[in-house]
Design a protein around this motif. Structure first.
Motif, mmCIF file in Angstrom:
data_model
loop_
_atom_site.group_PDB
_atom_site.id
_atom_site.type_symbol
_atom_site.label_atom_id
_atom_site.label_comp_id
_atom_site.label_asym_id
_atom_site.label_seq_id
_atom_site.Cartn_x
_atom_site.Cartn_y
_atom_site.Cartn_z
ATOM 1 N N MET A 1 -5.981 7.915 1.214
ATOM 2 C CA MET A 1 -5.029 7.431 2.225
ATOM 3 C C MET A 1 -3.710 8.189 2.077
ATOM 4 S SD MET A 1 -4.719 3.792 3.789
ATOM 5 C CE MET A 1 -4.225 2.676 2.489
ATOM 6 N N ASP A 2 -3.064 8.444 3.192
ATOM 7 C CA ASP A 2 -1.833 9.235 3.214
ATOM 8 C C ASP A 2 -0.631 8.310 2.966
ATOM 9 O OD1 ASP A 2 0.497 10.533 3.963
ATOM 10 O OD2 ASP A 2 -0.454 11.596 5.612
ATOM 11 N N VAL A 3 -0.058 8.431 1.768
ATOM 12 C CA VAL A 3 1.002 7.489 1.384
ATOM 13 C C VAL A 3 2.251 7.635 2.267
ATOM 14 C CG1 VAL A 3 2.014 8.909 -0.453
ATOM 15 C CG2 VAL A 3 2.198 6.429 -0.592
ATOM 16 N N ASP A 4 2.559 8.847 2.709
ATOM 17 C CA ASP A 4 3.742 9.026 3.568
ATOM 18 C C ASP A 4 3.559 8.321 4.914
ATOM 19 O OD1 ASP A 4 5.263 10.461 1.763
ATOM 20 O OD2 ASP A 4 4.279 12.338 2.297
ATOM 21 N N VAL B 1 2.139 -6.525 -7.473
ATOM 22 C CA VAL B 1 2.271 -6.321 -6.027
ATOM 23 C C VAL B 1 0.890 -6.295 -5.362
ATOM 24 C CG1 VAL B 1 2.998 -4.671 -4.243
ATOM 25 C CG2 VAL B 1 4.484 -5.108 -6.205
ATOM 26 N N LEU B 2 -0.031 -5.584 -5.989
ATOM 27 C CA LEU B 2 -1.389 -5.494 -5.430
ATOM 28 C C LEU B 2 -2.081 -6.862 -5.447
ATOM 29 C CD1 LEU B 2 -2.610 -2.145 -7.054
ATOM 30 C CD2 LEU B 2 -2.122 -2.537 -4.624
ATOM 31 N N ALA B 3 -1.862 -7.611 -6.539
ATOM 32 C CA ALA B 3 -2.496 -8.931 -6.655
ATOM 33 C C ALA B 3 -1.893 -9.906 -5.650
ATOM 34 C CB ALA B 3 -2.351 -9.455 -8.077
ATOM 35 N N ALA C 1 5.775 1.015 6.656
ATOM 36 C CA ALA C 1 6.127 -0.081 5.756
ATOM 37 C C ALA C 1 7.570 -0.529 5.911
ATOM 38 C CB ALA C 1 5.836 0.329 4.309
ATOM 39 N N ASN C 2 7.961 -0.829 7.128
ATOM 40 C CA ASN C 2 9.341 -1.233 7.383
ATOM 41 C C ASN C 2 9.363 -2.088 8.645
ATOM 42 O OD1 ASN C 2 11.921 -0.621 9.038
ATOM 43 N ND2 ASN C 2 12.507 -0.189 6.928
ATOM 44 N N ASP C 3 9.985 -3.243 8.559
ATOM 45 C CA ASP C 3 9.905 -4.151 9.706
ATOM 46 C C ASP C 3 10.631 -3.628 10.946
ATOM 47 O OD1 ASP C 3 12.331 -4.553 8.566
ATOM 48 O OD2 ASP C 3 12.205 -6.734 8.449
ATOM 49 N N LYS C 4 11.708 -2.870 10.746
ATOM 50 C CA LYS C 4 12.412 -2.296 11.901
ATOM 51 C C LYS C 4 11.516 -1.271 12.609
ATOM 52 C CE LYS C 4 16.578 -4.188 11.202
ATOM 53 N NZ LYS C 4 16.987 -5.343 12.020
ATOM 54 N N ARG C 5 10.860 -0.456 11.816
ATOM 55 C CA ARG C 5 10.012 0.575 12.428
ATOM 56 C C ARG C 5 8.796 -0.033 13.117
ATOM 57 N NH1 ARG C 5 11.834 3.553 7.807
ATOM 58 N NH2 ARG C 5 9.923 3.335 6.616
ATOM 59 N N LEU D 1 0.817 -1.225 0.000
ATOM 60 C CA LEU D 1 0.000 0.000 0.000
ATOM 61 C C LEU D 1 0.848 1.271 0.000
ATOM 62 C CD1 LEU D 1 -2.647 -1.077 2.647
ATOM 63 C CD2 LEU D 1 -3.089 -0.659 0.223
ATOM 64 N N ALA D 2 2.142 1.109 0.282
ATOM 65 C CA ALA D 2 2.994 2.280 0.508
ATOM 66 C C ALA D 2 3.536 2.859 -0.796
ATOM 67 C CB ALA D 2 4.132 1.921 1.457
ATOM 68 N N ASN D 3 2.676 3.133 -1.729
ATOM 69 C CA ASN D 3 3.106 3.650 -3.028
ATOM 70 C C ASN D 3 1.953 4.425 -3.657
ATOM 71 O OD1 ASN D 3 3.060 3.214 -6.118
ATOM 72 N ND2 ASN D 3 5.199 2.930 -5.543
ATOM 73 N N ASP D 4 2.229 5.651 -4.076
ATOM 74 C CA ASP D 4 1.111 6.489 -4.543
ATOM 75 C C ASP D 4 0.469 5.972 -5.829
ATOM 76 O OD1 ASP D 4 3.269 7.196 -6.013
ATOM 77 O OD2 ASP D 4 3.118 9.348 -5.707
ATOM 78 N N LYS D 5 1.259 5.333 -6.692
ATOM 79 C CA LYS D 5 0.668 4.776 -7.918
ATOM 80 C C LYS D 5 -0.289 3.628 -7.564
ATOM 81 C CE LYS D 5 3.174 7.102 -11.029
ATOM 82 N NZ LYS D 5 2.565 8.235 -11.724
ATOM 83 N N ARG D 6 0.142 2.782 -6.635
ATOM 84 C CA ARG D 6 -0.725 1.648 -6.271
ATOM 85 C C ARG D 6 -1.986 2.106 -5.536
ATOM 86 N NH1 ARG D 6 4.446 -0.852 -5.641
ATOM 87 N NH2 ARG D 6 4.475 -0.783 -3.371
#
Lengths: 99, 99
Positions: B1-4, A63-65, B10-14, A9-14
């Motif tokens: 949704m806010d991509v930032d 990725v979405l699929a 979206a990071n396992d460490k975080r 989900l972390a992508n503006d295009k997706r």
């Protein structure tokens, strides 16, 4: 929380693709093959509207699929994508659960 | 949704840091300076437990803080981090809203 799911989900295009597919008839013209709502939107039209190459768009769709958020259906030589609303509802549940 | 916002998660460490800070006393020993719950956890201990360098950990903490998910407090030469539970609750709401 499932980091791969969040990454999907972390992508503006997706996020943009998911938004368009939520109401495909408002964002895409009728297709000669495949009903926009029943069958989904042809990946070629998604790529064009997104303003990216077909391979780039294909990666986003993959990725979405893989995250289960959309499903592809092949009709002739084209692949049509629509949202998996059941899965998306489950993902929302997950994202709002304990973390 | 806010991509930032989604990218911040979206990071396992975080995600790991957020999980530890949810119940710091279960994951970190008492500190000489700063109460784990009231003041937060010293960034040095977070870096050590995470198994990454202090600059790398600092980047992760910066991303989380910029997204509003954690807050830093300086005590002497150290910075202590704790979760912003109000903001996290609002973020969960956002993630489960319409997208």
């Amino acid at each position: 929380m499932d980091v791969d799911l969040v990454k999907a989900l972390a992508n503006d295009k997706r996020l943009q693709i998911l938004e368009w597919l939520r109401d495909p008839a408002s964002h895409f013209p009728p297709q000669r093959e495949g009903d926009l709502v029943r069958d989904g939107v042809c990946s070629l039209f998604i790529a064009e509207k997104l303003g990216v190459s077909q391979p780039t768009c294909g990666e986003h769709l993959k990725v979405l699929a893989k995250a289960g958020l959309i499903r592809g259906r092949k009709i002739k030589q084209w692949v049509f994508y629509r949202r998996d609303e059941d899965r998306i509802a489950a993902v929302k549940e997950l994202l709002s659960s304990d973390w």
